[in-house]
Design an enzyme around this catalytic site. Structure first.
Site, PDB file in Angstrom:
ATOM      1  N   ARG A  46      17.904  -1.176 -36.225  1.00 32.31           N
ATOM      2  CA  ARG A  46      17.126  -0.968 -36.526  1.00 32.31           C
ATOM      3  C   ARG A  46      17.460  -0.614 -37.601  1.00 32.31           C
ATOM      4  O   ARG A  46      16.119  -0.973 -38.620  1.00 32.31           O
ATOM      5  CB  ARG A  46      15.688  -0.342 -35.830  1.00 32.31           C
ATOM      6  N   ARG A  57      12.266  -6.635 -50.645  1.00 32.99           N
ATOM      7  CA  ARG A  57      11.288  -5.620 -51.524  1.00 32.99           C
ATOM      8  C   ARG A  57      12.746  -5.904 -52.988  1.00 32.99           C
ATOM      9  O   ARG A  57      12.069  -5.783 -53.880  1.00 32.99           O
ATOM     10  CB  ARG A  57      10.611  -4.926 -51.436  1.00 32.99           C
ATOM     11  N   HIS A  60      12.060  -8.754 -55.051  1.00 30.95           N
ATOM     12  CA  HIS A  60      10.762  -8.886 -56.215  1.00 30.95           C
ATOM     13  C   HIS A  60      10.285  -8.560 -56.872  1.00 30.95           C
ATOM     14  O   HIS A  60       9.651  -9.217 -57.942  1.00 30.95           O
ATOM     15  CB  HIS A  60      10.430  -8.678 -54.761  1.00 30.95           C
ATOM     16  N   SER A  88      24.008   8.442 -38.632  1.00 36.22           N
ATOM     17  CA  SER A  88      25.643   9.266 -38.142  1.00 36.22           C
ATOM     18  C   SER A  88      26.440   8.868 -38.912  1.00 36.22           C
ATOM     19  O   SER A  88      27.321   9.747 -39.519  1.00 36.22           O
ATOM     20  CB  SER A  88      26.005   8.711 -36.605  1.00 36.22           C
ATOM     21  N   SER A 149      13.558   6.151 -33.962  1.00 38.78           N
ATOM     22  CA  SER A 149      13.029   5.590 -34.734  1.00 38.78           C
ATOM     23  C   SER A 149      12.830   6.662 -35.618  1.00 38.78           C
ATOM     24  O   SER A 149      12.197   5.612 -36.880  1.00 38.78           O
ATOM     25  CB  SER A 149      12.109   5.634 -33.910  1.00 38.78           C
ATOM     26  N   GLU A 152      14.440   5.081 -39.019  1.00 38.93           N
ATOM     27  CA  GLU A 152      14.931   3.728 -39.016  1.00 38.93           C
ATOM     28  C   GLU A 152      13.212   3.912 -39.800  1.00 38.93           C
ATOM     29  O   GLU A 152      13.278   3.238 -40.928  1.00 38.93           O
ATOM     30  CB  GLU A 152      14.699   3.091 -38.056  1.00 38.93           C
ATOM     31  N   ASP A 160      10.791   1.779 -49.627  1.00 37.59           N
ATOM     32  CA  ASP A 160       8.508   1.548 -50.652  1.00 37.59           C
ATOM     33  C   ASP A 160       8.584   2.292 -51.314  1.00 37.59           C
ATOM     34  O   ASP A 160       8.163   1.611 -52.519  1.00 37.59           O
ATOM     35  CB  ASP A 160       8.114   1.376 -49.639  1.00 37.59           C
TER      36      ASP A 160
END
Length: 185
Positions: A46, A57, A60, A88, A149, A152, A160
């Site tokens: 993930r 991005r 972009h 890790s 999670s 990620e 961003d």
């Protein structure tokens, strides 16, 4: 838990982790990105998905960026930057890619929870995202979410954030960025 309670908990976890990343580390990484001829990314699972979004991005906003293993991946050189993300810092594929980039004298930046990893020893730049990893280090921010999670999500949000800071630093016109967006959709 309800939907509202759950998303609020996830957003609070992301805020907790992102607030622990230092300005100095972030500015050092942005400087390396802007001074590199090309930026390469490597990660697995993930984390790979988060990095692929950041890579897109960067293109972009006018930064030549490639994901390791893509069909159009060029050669890396000493003028380039490899950004590795691994909670890790010990995942087999990122470790081996970092070793190869090190041999080729490319600059290496690691985004990880683990400051004492194999990859961190090879890196020029280390950005710590202290989210829960599979190592369960004491100083990691614990998460109620499954597995890694939080790491990620934090990698994507951090990417961003880097992109927006680069846009601001380069004084880019946000509307003009659309010319770099895919248009065959």
């Amino acid at each position: 838990m309800t939907y509202h309670e759950t998303y609020y908990e996830i957003i609070n976890e992301c805020h907790s982790v992102l607030s622990l990343i230092t300005e100095d580390d972030t500015n050092q990484l942005i400087d390396a990105i802007l001074s590199a001829d090309k930026v390469f990314f490597v990660g697995i699972g993930r984390v790979l998905l988060s990095l692929q979004a950041i890579c897109k991005r960067f293109n972009h906003i006018g930064i030549p960026a490639f994901f390791v293993g893509e069909i159009n991946e060029p050669a890396i050189s000493p003028d380039d930057l490899l950004i590795v993300a691994s909670g890790s810092g010990e995942s087999i594929i990122p470790v081996e890619i970092a070793k190869k980039a090190y041999e080729l004298h490319a600059k290496i930046a690691l985004i990880s929870s683990n400051p004492c990893s194999t990859i961190s020893a090879l890196s020029n730049i280390f950005v710590r995202i202290p989210a829960q990893s599979k190592l369960g280090l004491v100083e990691e921010v614990k998460s109620y979410q499954p597995m890694t999670s939080l790491f990620e999500q934090s990698v994507l949000l951090y990417g961003d954030t880097l992109s927006k800071m680069i846009i601001d630093r380069k004084h880019l016109d946000m509307n003009a960025l659309w010319k770099h967006h895919a248009n065959l959709e």
